[in-house]
Design an enzyme around this catalytic site. Structure first.
Site, PDB file in Angstrom:
ATOM      1  N   GLY A  42       0.815  -1.220   0.000  1.00 38.42           N
ATOM      2  CA  GLY A  42       0.000   0.000   0.000  1.00 38.42           C
ATOM      3  C   GLY A  42       0.847   1.269   0.000  1.00 38.42           C
ATOM      4  N   PHE A  65       0.337  -2.634   8.685  1.00 40.22           N
ATOM      5  CA  PHE A  65      -0.381  -1.593   7.930  1.00 40.22           C
ATOM      6  C   PHE A  65      -1.734  -2.082   7.421  1.00 40.22           C
ATOM      7  CE2 PHE A  65       4.134  -0.512   6.894  1.00 40.22           C
ATOM      8  CZ  PHE A  65       4.150   0.799   7.326  1.00 40.22           C
ATOM      9  N   LYS A  68      -9.283   2.055   5.076  1.00 39.03           N
ATOM     10  CA  LYS A  68      -9.055   3.393   5.642  1.00 39.03           C
ATOM     11  C   LYS A  68     -10.021   4.478   5.174  1.00 39.03           C
ATOM     12  CE  LYS A  68      -5.797   4.732   2.041  1.00 39.03           C
ATOM     13  NZ  LYS A  68      -4.612   5.446   1.656  1.00 39.03           N
ATOM     14  N   SER A  97      -3.789   6.283  14.132  1.00 36.67           N
ATOM     15  CA  SER A  97      -4.140   7.500  13.395  1.00 36.67           C
ATOM     16  C   SER A  97      -4.495   8.608  14.357  1.00 36.67           C
ATOM     17  CB  SER A  97      -5.347   7.177  12.517  1.00 36.67           C
ATOM     18  OG  SER A  97      -5.943   8.334  12.023  1.00 36.67           O
ATOM     19  N   TYR A 148     -14.445   3.687  11.154  1.00 31.95           N
ATOM     20  CA  TYR A 148     -13.006   3.574  10.880  1.00 31.95           C
ATOM     21  C   TYR A 148     -12.208   3.978  12.121  1.00 31.95           C
ATOM     22  CZ  TYR A 148      -8.315   4.809   9.426  1.00 31.95           C
ATOM     23  OH  TYR A 148      -6.947   4.919   9.377  1.00 31.95           O
ATOM     24  N   LYS A 197      -9.734   1.754  14.850  1.00 33.86           N
ATOM     25  CA  LYS A 197      -8.360   2.052  15.295  1.00 33.86           C
ATOM     26  C   LYS A 197      -8.282   2.090  16.823  1.00 33.86           C
ATOM     27  CE  LYS A 197      -6.325   2.368  11.341  1.00 33.86           C
ATOM     28  NZ  LYS A 197      -5.319   1.393  10.915  1.00 33.86           N
ATOM     29  N   TYR A 207      -0.450   8.436  13.032  1.00 35.96           N
ATOM     30  CA  TYR A 207      -0.085   9.296  11.912  1.00 35.96           C
ATOM     31  C   TYR A 207      -1.045  10.475  11.824  1.00 35.96           C
ATOM     32  CZ  TYR A 207       1.334   4.605  10.124  1.00 35.96           C
ATOM     33  OH  TYR A 207       1.806   3.334   9.955  1.00 35.96           O
ATOM     34  N   ASN A 264      -9.394  12.041   0.017  1.00 34.00           N
ATOM     35  CA  ASN A 264      -8.441  12.885   0.745  1.00 34.00           C
ATOM     36  C   ASN A 264      -7.994  14.070  -0.103  1.00 34.00           C
ATOM     37  OD1 ASN A 264      -7.544   9.795   1.890  1.00 34.00           O
ATOM     38  ND2 ASN A 264      -8.090  11.376   3.352  1.00 34.00           N
ATOM     39  N   LEU A 265      -7.576  15.107   0.619  1.00 38.87           N
ATOM     40  CA  LEU A 265      -7.290  16.380  -0.052  1.00 38.87           C
ATOM     41  C   LEU A 265      -6.154  16.294  -1.078  1.00 38.87           C
ATOM     42  CD1 LEU A 265      -7.815  19.452  -0.224  1.00 38.87           C
ATOM     43  CD2 LEU A 265      -6.056  19.726   1.541  1.00 38.87           C
ATOM     44  N   ASP A 315     -16.016  16.354   9.844  1.00 42.07           N
ATOM     45  CA  ASP A 315     -14.721  17.050   9.820  1.00 42.07           C
ATOM     46  C   ASP A 315     -14.558  17.958  11.032  1.00 42.07           C
ATOM     47  OD1 ASP A 315     -13.698  15.950   7.555  1.00 42.07           O
ATOM     48  OD2 ASP A 315     -13.910  17.726   6.288  1.00 42.07           O
TER      49      ASP A 315
HETATM   50  P1  NAD Z   1      -3.396   1.503   1.731  1.00 43.94           P
HETATM   51  O1  NAD Z   1      -4.805   1.110   1.486  1.00 43.94           O
HETATM   52  O2  NAD Z   1      -2.631   2.087   0.603  1.00 43.94           O
HETATM   53  O3  NAD Z   1      -2.569   0.242   2.285  1.00 43.94           O
HETATM   54  C1  NAD Z   1      -3.166  -0.772   3.042  1.00 43.94           C
HETATM   55  C2  NAD Z   1      -2.708  -2.093   2.451  1.00 43.94           C
HETATM   56  O4  NAD Z   1      -3.287  -3.154   3.200  1.00 43.94           O
HETATM   57  C3  NAD Z   1      -3.147  -2.285   0.995  1.00 43.94           C
HETATM   58  O5  NAD Z   1      -2.042  -2.730   0.233  1.00 43.94           O
HETATM   59  C4  NAD Z   1      -4.225  -3.345   1.077  1.00 43.94           C
HETATM   60  O6  NAD Z   1      -4.275  -4.141  -0.093  1.00 43.94           O
HETATM   61  C5  NAD Z   1      -3.784  -4.127   2.307  1.00 43.94           C
HETATM   62  N1  NAD Z   1      -4.874  -4.830   2.999  1.00 43.94           N
HETATM   63  C6  NAD Z   1      -6.059  -4.328   3.400  1.00 43.94           C
HETATM   64  N2  NAD Z   1      -6.779  -5.282   4.017  1.00 43.94           N
HETATM   65  C7  NAD Z   1      -6.011  -6.406   4.034  1.00 43.94           C
HETATM   66  C8  NAD Z   1      -6.210  -7.706   4.543  1.00 43.94           C
HETATM   67  N3  NAD Z   1      -7.348  -8.069   5.137  1.00 43.94           N
HETATM   68  N4  NAD Z   1      -5.206  -8.602   4.402  1.00 43.94           N
HETATM   69  C9  NAD Z   1      -4.050  -8.262   3.784  1.00 43.94           C
HETATM   70  N5  NAD Z   1      -3.814  -7.042   3.273  1.00 43.94           N
HETATM   71  C10 NAD Z   1      -4.790  -6.117   3.396  1.00 43.94           C
HETATM   72  O7  NAD Z   1      -3.393   2.479   2.985  1.00 43.94           O
HETATM   73  P2  NAD Z   1      -2.209   3.345   3.602  1.00 43.94           P
HETATM   74  O8  NAD Z   1      -2.548   4.772   3.393  1.00 43.94           O
HETATM   75  O9  NAD Z   1      -0.905   2.817   3.182  1.00 43.94           O
HETATM   76  O10 NAD Z   1      -2.457   3.049   5.149  1.00 43.94           O
HETATM   77  C11 NAD Z   1      -1.762   2.035   5.835  1.00 43.94           C
HETATM   78  C12 NAD Z   1      -2.272   1.975   7.253  1.00 43.94           C
HETATM   79  O11 NAD Z   1      -2.116   3.249   7.862  1.00 43.94           O
HETATM   80  C13 NAD Z   1      -3.758   1.633   7.372  1.00 43.94           C
HETATM   81  O12 NAD Z   1      -3.926   0.793   8.486  1.00 43.94           O
HETATM   82  C14 NAD Z   1      -4.409   2.968   7.611  1.00 43.94           C
HETATM   83  O13 NAD Z   1      -5.611   2.857   8.347  1.00 43.94           O
HETATM   84  C15 NAD Z   1      -3.344   3.679   8.420  1.00 43.94           C
HETATM   85  N6  NAD Z   1      -3.427   5.140   8.327  1.00 43.94           N
HETATM   86  C16 NAD Z   1      -3.461   5.732   7.095  1.00 43.94           C
HETATM   87  C17 NAD Z   1      -3.578   7.109   7.014  1.00 43.94           C
HETATM   88  C18 NAD Z   1      -3.665   7.791   5.671  1.00 43.94           C
HETATM   89  O14 NAD Z   1      -4.195   8.901   5.606  1.00 43.94           O
HETATM   90  N7  NAD Z   1      -3.158   7.216   4.593  1.00 43.94           N
HETATM   91  C19 NAD Z   1      -3.605   7.879   8.180  1.00 43.94           C
HETATM   92  C20 NAD Z   1      -3.554   7.243   9.408  1.00 43.94           C
HETATM   93  C21 NAD Z   1      -3.465   5.858   9.474  1.00 43.94           C
HETATM   94  C1  WQD Z   2      -8.012  17.257   4.888  1.00 42.83           C
HETATM   95  C2  WQD Z   2      -8.682  18.612   4.843  1.00 42.83           C
HETATM   96  C3  WQD Z   2     -11.052  18.480   4.578  1.00 42.83           C
HETATM   97  C4  WQD Z   2     -10.977  16.781   0.535  1.00 42.83           C
HETATM   98  C5  WQD Z   2      -8.598  11.647   6.957  1.00 42.83           C
HETATM   99  C6  WQD Z   2      -9.117  10.666   7.965  1.00 42.83           C
HETATM  100  C7  WQD Z   2      -8.090  10.388   9.004  1.00 42.83           C
HETATM  101  C8  WQD Z   2      -6.753   9.973   8.373  1.00 42.83           C
HETATM  102  C9  WQD Z   2      -6.337  10.892   7.275  1.00 42.83           C
HETATM  103  C10 WQD Z   2      -6.589   7.619   8.310  1.00 42.83           C
HETATM  104  C11 WQD Z   2      -9.979  18.679   5.633  1.00 42.83           C
HETATM  105  C12 WQD Z   2     -10.419  19.135   3.373  1.00 42.83           C
HETATM  106  C13 WQD Z   2     -10.629  17.292   1.763  1.00 42.83           C
HETATM  107  C14 WQD Z   2     -11.599  17.646  -0.426  1.00 42.83           C
HETATM  108  C15 WQD Z   2     -11.434  19.451   1.156  1.00 42.83           C
HETATM  109  N1  WQD Z   2      -6.850   8.702   7.745  1.00 42.83           N
HETATM  110  N2  WQD Z   2     -10.848  18.601   2.067  1.00 42.83           N
HETATM  111  N3  WQD Z   2     -11.785  18.955  -0.070  1.00 42.83           N
HETATM  112  O1  WQD Z   2     -10.163  14.360   6.960  1.00 42.83           O
HETATM  113  O2  WQD Z   2      -7.999  15.263   7.939  1.00 42.83           O
HETATM  114  O3  WQD Z   2      -8.263  12.861   7.641  1.00 42.83           O
HETATM  115  O4  WQD Z   2      -7.409  11.105   6.359  1.00 42.83           O
HETATM  116  O5  WQD Z   2      -6.416   7.391   9.468  1.00 42.83           O
HETATM  117  O6  WQD Z   2      -8.608   9.400   9.811  1.00 42.83           O
HETATM  118  O7  WQD Z   2     -10.283  11.209   8.568  1.00 42.83           O
HETATM  119  O8  WQD Z   2      -7.980  14.245   5.650  1.00 42.83           O
HETATM  120  O9  WQD Z   2      -7.325  14.692   3.349  1.00 42.83           O
HETATM  121  O10 WQD Z   2      -9.704  13.980   3.829  1.00 42.83           O
HETATM  122  O11 WQD Z   2      -8.950  16.251   4.524  1.00 42.83           O
HETATM  123  O12 WQD Z   2     -11.639  20.635   1.414  1.00 42.83           O
HETATM  124  O13 WQD Z   2     -11.960  17.243  -1.542  1.00 42.83           O
HETATM  125  O14 WQD Z   2      -9.049  18.870   3.479  1.00 42.83           O
HETATM  126  O15 WQD Z   2     -12.286  19.090   4.878  1.00 42.83           O
HETATM  127  O16 WQD Z   2     -10.073  19.972   6.172  1.00 42.83           O
HETATM  128  P1  WQD Z   2      -8.708  14.267   7.100  1.00 42.83           P
HETATM  129  P2  WQD Z   2      -8.489  14.729   4.264  1.00 42.83           P
END
Ligand code: NAD
Ligand code: WQD
Length: 337
Positions: free
Chosen positions: A9, A79, A83, A123, A147, A151, A175, A197-198, A293
């Site tokens: 991922g 990971f 999400k 997160s 979600y 976590k 994160y 996401n933004l 939000d």
């Molecule tokens: P991502 O979706 O790109 O990566 C997750 C990976 O896990 C993918 O490759 C997916 O195929 C794999 N996966 C999902 N379910 C699975 C399962 N049941 N068995 C095996 N593989 C599985 O997401 P990411 O952005 O790389 O996020 C990684 C981790 O970080 C996640 O747990 C996510 O919740 C957490 N996280 C992400 C963010 C973010 O904004 N990207 C923020 C905070 C926390």
């Molecule tokens: C960022 C800012 C939006 C899209 C999310 C999850 C959080 C974590 C990270 C996993 C906000 C604004 C967004 C758009 C916009 N993920 N926005 N127009 O909401 O902070 O966090 O992703 O753990 O759990 O909730 O991130 O990138 O979606 O938004 O104006 O088209 O951008 O309102 O202020 P967020 P985001």
């Protein structure tokens, strides 16, 4: 050897590069439900090495057991999970199954195989709507959607495991908002469909795939009325995992650690930064607030510095430049570029 669940991922693919650079051997375990095998091929090109990959689901105890039978695993970076906040509201059971049940099955397999070190992808969402910022790790925890609740539940489960057997080593990395891409421009974030996401939305607008960005809310109590977040470069985040593994043996309690920069940027500031980095216009319009939000969210990252010796080194300009390099070289992500 490090077992990296979800290693194909977005964050995982960057982290395995950091693991390789730091000299760790690893095996990726991923079911590719939200990633592409192409990401692994591209990482292989970056590190100039074959990567051990097992296709499997963390909810599948047999598949996991075969990994522990095949490789001498001594720690896990976890990971794997789903999400998308909006989808989690519509399909809560799916999220509890993949995230919570998946983690239970994984930890059970670890336990049966005597593997007791885990670095978990938590997160900033576990802080809910914080009363103040910056956020320190001792802030109250809450969740506003399935979600986030998944976590929180996983954090609690890992704490319970530690209470039952304190020879476990558990690091909960919280994160903030991961963005950016590897400097090569060959790997990055590749969301399915319309990005939630933004940053990916901005990037796809700059490259011409989307017409206009909706800015969700212009009346928050922030510098310009749009939401403020702590955007962190995914390469810095990857480095945080290596630093956590480097230190994990020395921890004698469950460690919750923020990974953020400590700086908050508004949506409008991010649009401007992206326009500077890309030389492209990012048309935007004001839209209603998005449900769930919050106005402002940014970390106090000083604990990560004290405990891990980790600080974020890359600022928003670099985040946008790297994100743009990935997006412009791969306008359709991994699939059709
Ligand atoms: P991502 O979706 O790109 O990566 C997750 C990976 O896990 C993918 O490759 C997916 O195929 C794999 N996966 C999902 N379910 C699975 C399962 N049941 N068995 C095996 N593989 C599985 O997401 P990411 O952005 O790389 O996020 C990684 C981790 O970080 C996640 O747990 C996510 O919740 C957490 N996280 C992400 C963010 C973010 O904004 N990207 C923020 C905070 C926390
Ligand atoms: C960022 C800012 C939006 C899209 C999310 C999850 C959080 C974590 C990270 C996993 C906000 C604004 C967004 C758009 C916009 N993920 N926005 N127009 O909401 O902070 O966090 O992703 O753990 O759990 O909730 O991130 O990138 O979606 O938004 O104006 O088209 O951008 O309102 O202020 P967020 P985001």
């Amino acid at each position: 050897m490090v077992l990296v669940t979800g290693g194909a991922g977005y964050i995982g693919s960057h982290t395995i590069i950091a693991l390789d650079e730091a000299g760790y051997d690893f095996v990726v375990f991923d079911n590719f439900c939200n990633s592409s095998k192409e990401s692994i091929t591209r990482v292989e090109n970056i590190i100039d090495k074959k990567i051990k990959v097992i296709e499997g689901d963390i909810r599948d105890a047999k598949a996991l057991q075969s990994v522990f039978d095949t490789y001498k695993i001594d720690s896990v970076i976890h990971f794997a999970g789903l999400k998308a906040v909006g989808e989690s509201v519509e399909k809560p059971l799916k999220y509890y199954d993949y995230n919570v049940n998946g983690t239970v099955v994984l930890c059970d397999a670890m336990s049966k195989n005597g593997v007791k070190k885990i670095v978990f992808s938590s997160s900033a969402t576990v802080y809910g709507d914080p009363a103040t910022t910056p956020i320190t790790e001792d802030f109250p925890l809450s969740a506003t959607n399935p979600y986030g609740r998944s976590k929180l539940m996983i954090e609690e489960i890992l704490r319970d495991i530690y209470v039952s057997d304190n020879s476990w080593k558990v690091v909960l990395l919280r994160y903030f908002n991961p963005v950016g891409a590897h400097e090569s421009g060959t790997i990055g974030e590749d969301p399915n469909g319309i990005p939630n996401n933004l940053m990916p939305f901005i990037a796809q607008t700059a490259v011409g795939k989307r017409d206009v960005l909706s800015v969700f809310g212009d009346d928050y109590d922030t510098k310009d009325g749009s939401g403020v977040r702590d955007y962190i470069h995914v390469v810095d985040l990857a480095d945080g995992h290596v630093k956590a593994l480097n230190k994990i043996d020395g921890f004698d309690e469950v460690m919750s650690i923020n990974l953020g920069t400590g700086n908050g940027y508004s949506v409008i500031e991010m649009v401007k930064a992206f326009e500077r980095a890309s030389g492209k216009k990012v048309p935007y319009k004001t839209a209603p607030r998005r449900s769930g939000d919050i106005a402002t969210c940014f970390a106090d990252p000083s604990y990560a510095k004290d405990i891990l010796g980790w600080v974020a080194t890359k600022g928003v300009d670099q985040m946008c430049e790297d994100s743009w390099r990935w997006q412009s070289n791969n306008p359709n992500g991994y699939a059709k570029s």
